[in-house]
Design a protein around this motif. Structure first.
Motif, short mmCIF file in Angstrom:
data_model
loop_
_atom_site.label_atom_id
_atom_site.label_comp_id
_atom_site.label_asym_id
_atom_site.label_seq_id
_atom_site.Cartn_x
_atom_site.Cartn_y
_atom_site.Cartn_z
N THR A 57 -12.14 2.82 -10.15
CA THR A 57 -12.33 2.81 -8.70
C THR A 57 -11.10 3.22 -7.90
O THR A 57 -11.20 4.08 -7.02
CB THR A 57 -12.83 1.42 -8.25
N PRO A 58 -9.90 2.63 -8.15
CA PRO A 58 -8.76 3.03 -7.31
C PRO A 58 -8.38 4.50 -7.45
O PRO A 58 -8.02 5.15 -6.47
CB PRO A 58 -7.63 2.11 -7.80
N ALA A 59 -8.48 5.04 -8.67
CA ALA A 59 -8.13 6.45 -8.86
C ALA A 59 -9.10 7.36 -8.12
O ALA A 59 -8.70 8.35 -7.50
CB ALA A 59 -8.11 6.79 -10.35
N VAL A 60 -10.39 7.01 -8.16
CA VAL A 60 -11.39 7.83 -7.48
C VAL A 60 -11.18 7.75 -5.96
O VAL A 60 -11.24 8.77 -5.26
CB VAL A 60 -12.81 7.38 -7.87
N THR A 61 -10.92 6.55 -5.47
CA THR A 61 -10.65 6.40 -4.03
C THR A 61 -9.46 7.24 -3.61
O THR A 61 -9.48 7.93 -2.59
CB THR A 61 -10.40 4.92 -3.69
N ALA A 62 -8.40 7.19 -4.43
CA ALA A 62 -7.19 7.95 -4.09
C ALA A 62 -7.45 9.45 -4.08
O ALA A 62 -6.89 10.18 -3.26
CB ALA A 62 -6.08 7.61 -5.09
N ILE A 63 -8.28 9.93 -4.99
CA ILE A 63 -8.60 11.36 -5.02
C ILE A 63 -9.29 11.79 -3.73
O ILE A 63 -8.97 12.83 -3.15
CB ILE A 63 -9.46 11.68 -6.26
N LEU A 64 -10.23 10.97 -3.26
CA LEU A 64 -10.92 11.31 -2.01
C LEU A 64 -9.95 11.32 -0.84
O LEU A 64 -10.03 12.19 0.04
CB LEU A 64 -12.07 10.33 -1.75
N VAL A 65 -9.03 10.34 -0.81
CA VAL A 65 -8.05 10.30 0.28
C VAL A 65 -7.16 11.54 0.22
O VAL A 65 -6.85 12.15 1.25
CB VAL A 65 -7.22 9.01 0.20
N ARG A 66 -6.75 11.92 -0.98
CA ARG A 66 -5.90 13.10 -1.11
C ARG A 66 -6.63 14.36 -0.65
O ARG A 66 -6.03 15.28 -0.11
CB ARG A 66 -5.45 13.25 -2.57
N ARG A 67 -7.93 14.40 -0.86
CA ARG A 67 -8.70 15.57 -0.44
C ARG A 67 -8.95 15.62 1.05
O ARG A 67 -9.41 16.64 1.58
CB ARG A 67 -10.04 15.59 -1.18
N GLY A 68 -8.66 14.52 1.75
CA GLY A 68 -8.79 14.56 3.20
C GLY A 68 -9.62 13.47 3.81
O GLY A 68 -9.70 13.38 5.04
N ALA A 69 -10.27 12.64 3.02
CA ALA A 69 -11.07 11.54 3.57
C ALA A 69 -10.14 10.45 4.10
O ALA A 69 -9.09 10.19 3.52
CB ALA A 69 -11.98 10.97 2.50
N ASP A 70 -10.52 9.82 5.21
CA ASP A 70 -9.74 8.67 5.65
C ASP A 70 -10.04 7.51 4.72
O ASP A 70 -11.05 7.48 4.02
CB ASP A 70 -10.06 8.30 7.10
N PHE A 71 -9.12 6.54 4.69
CA PHE A 71 -9.17 5.50 3.67
C PHE A 71 -10.49 4.72 3.68
O PHE A 71 -11.13 4.53 2.65
CB PHE A 71 -7.99 4.54 3.84
N ALA A 72 -10.89 4.24 4.86
CA ALA A 72 -12.08 3.40 4.93
C ALA A 72 -13.33 4.17 4.51
O ALA A 72 -14.18 3.65 3.77
CB ALA A 72 -12.25 2.86 6.36
N THR A 73 -13.45 5.42 4.96
CA THR A 73 -14.63 6.21 4.61
C THR A 73 -14.64 6.54 3.12
O THR A 73 -15.69 6.54 2.47
CB THR A 73 -14.66 7.51 5.43
N ALA A 74 -13.45 6.81 2.56
CA ALA A 74 -13.35 7.08 1.13
C ALA A 74 -13.82 5.88 0.32
O ALA A 74 -14.58 6.02 -0.65
CB ALA A 74 -11.91 7.45 0.76
#
Length: 383
Positions: free
Chosen positions: A10-27
């Protein structure tokens, strides 16, 4: 369905979305939707690349939301830039999530809660139970933290010291918290994961410190729940395998010759763990390590601990002289003075000091222990 695997990914996937441009809460929301889908689909159709499957599914959920909620140019650009599905590497992504959750703009309590939620994968209810606060209160704390870091981007190295401080706070809270989640165990798990992804001697030092302290946990309380001081603990109940693991991690860190405060604290803990009896403790070496800690931190609390160690190494009067140089309002100053005063042969004064320390103690277990010490000496004086 492997729940532990999902929690790890879960944390790695969340971080990937944030790196791609998603804001934290939405990711995080998108990842939670992907996890729900995984629970539904995986039992009958397990993926060959679980992490890649989660990244692809979560990214699509994010894009669906982006299309529905806004036509702003930035989100349109994100839609056009959808990466091709495939295996997801990126150990660094999970590390970046550590740094995001321990961002300097967050107060410590919020950083801890966000770390447990995003990196640890705990539910808001579990975190609230551990911290003995209403779930709604914890939800607000986490929401505020998410809003604070919403616009943070990974454009500069994170501060390892801040991450370690947050993890240490989680670990220390483990000795007070209750509920279905053991925060001390959780802190060790998260620190192991951090150590596996970052080559830093202080990360190893903190891991060693946690292991060496946690190895004594079973002996730290009596059957009635009261605290058992280190000198009185049944060392046969210490976890020798965990001690060996902690010493191994510490030795590897010290060999790097980049001493930091967590390594020095772990060295003190290792010397306690190495002693077969309380009387066999190498207090001279412990004082030397506290000297290193004073040089590294200048902390008044470290100076207080050094004074107690000096009282063991050179006699109680030497310890009391060192205590006299410190601010008497320091936490546990009066308790340390009571202990050394008793050892110096003045039980009446020590009893009064124990009682005074108990009245000032904020931790119930510590207060109970100090009351017992005062009562023990008063009983002896009356007898």
């Amino acid at each position: 369905m492997d729940g532990a695997l999902l929690r790890t990914l879960t944390p790695a996937v969340t971080a990937i979305l944030v790196r791609r441009g998603a804001d934290f809460a939405t990711a995080e929301d998108a990842v939670q939707e992907a996890l729900v889908e995984a629970v539904r689909v995986w039992p009958s159709d397990p993926p060959r690349d679980p992490k890649g499957w989660l990244v692809t599914t979560a990214w699509r959920r994010f894009l669906d939301g982006a299309r529905a909620e806004s036509a702003r140019r930035r989100r349109e650009e994100l839609v056009e830039a959808e990466p091709a599905p495939g295996p997801a590497a990126g150990t660094d992504d999970a590390l970046q999530l550590y740094f995001l959750c321990a961002h300097p703009s967050l107060p410590p309590s919020s950083a801890v809660a966000l770390t447990l939620r995003a990196v640890g994968g705990l539910t808001t209810r579990q975190i609230a139970q551990a911290y003995l606060v209403p779930e709604a209160t914890m939800a607000q704390r986490i929401s505020r933290a998410k809003r604070t870091v919403a616009d943070v981007r990974f454009d500069r190295p994170g501060d390892v010291a801040v991450v370690l401080r947050v993890l240490y706070l989680v670990f220390n809270e483990g000795y007070r918290a209750t509920g279905e989640v053991d925060l001390a165990v959780e802190a060790i798990r998260l620190t192991r994961r951090l150590a596996a992804g970052i080559d830093h001697p202080e990360v190893a030092g903190l891991l060693a410190l946690m292991l060496l302290h946690h190895a004594r946990r079973a002996a730290r309380t009596a059957p009635d729940g009261s605290l058992v001081p280190l000198a009185e603990q049944d060392r046969g109940r210490w976890d020798t395998a965990m001690i060996a693991d902690g010493v191994r991690v510490l030795q590897a860190a010290l060999a790097r010759d980049r001493l930091g405060e967590y390594q020095a604290q772990a060295a003190v803990a290792a010397l306690h763990a190495d002693a077969r009896t309380a009387a066999g403790t190498d207090w001279v070496q412990i004082v030397e390590w506290y000297d290193e800690l004073v040089a590294l931190t200048g902390s008044p609390v470290v100076r207080l601990n050094r004074a107690v160690a000096l009282g063991e190494a050179d006699g109680p009067r030497a310890g009391l002289a060192a205590l006299a140089e410190l601010d008497g309002s320091l936490p546990r100053h009066t308790a340390a003075m009571a202990y050394l005063t008793e050892r110096a042969g003045d039980p009446a004064t020590a009893a009064a000091l124990y009682a005074r320390a108990a009245a000032a103690a904020t931790d119930l277990g510590e207060r109970d222990h100090l009351v017992r010490q005062a009562a023990r000496l008063n009983t002896r004086l009356r007898g």
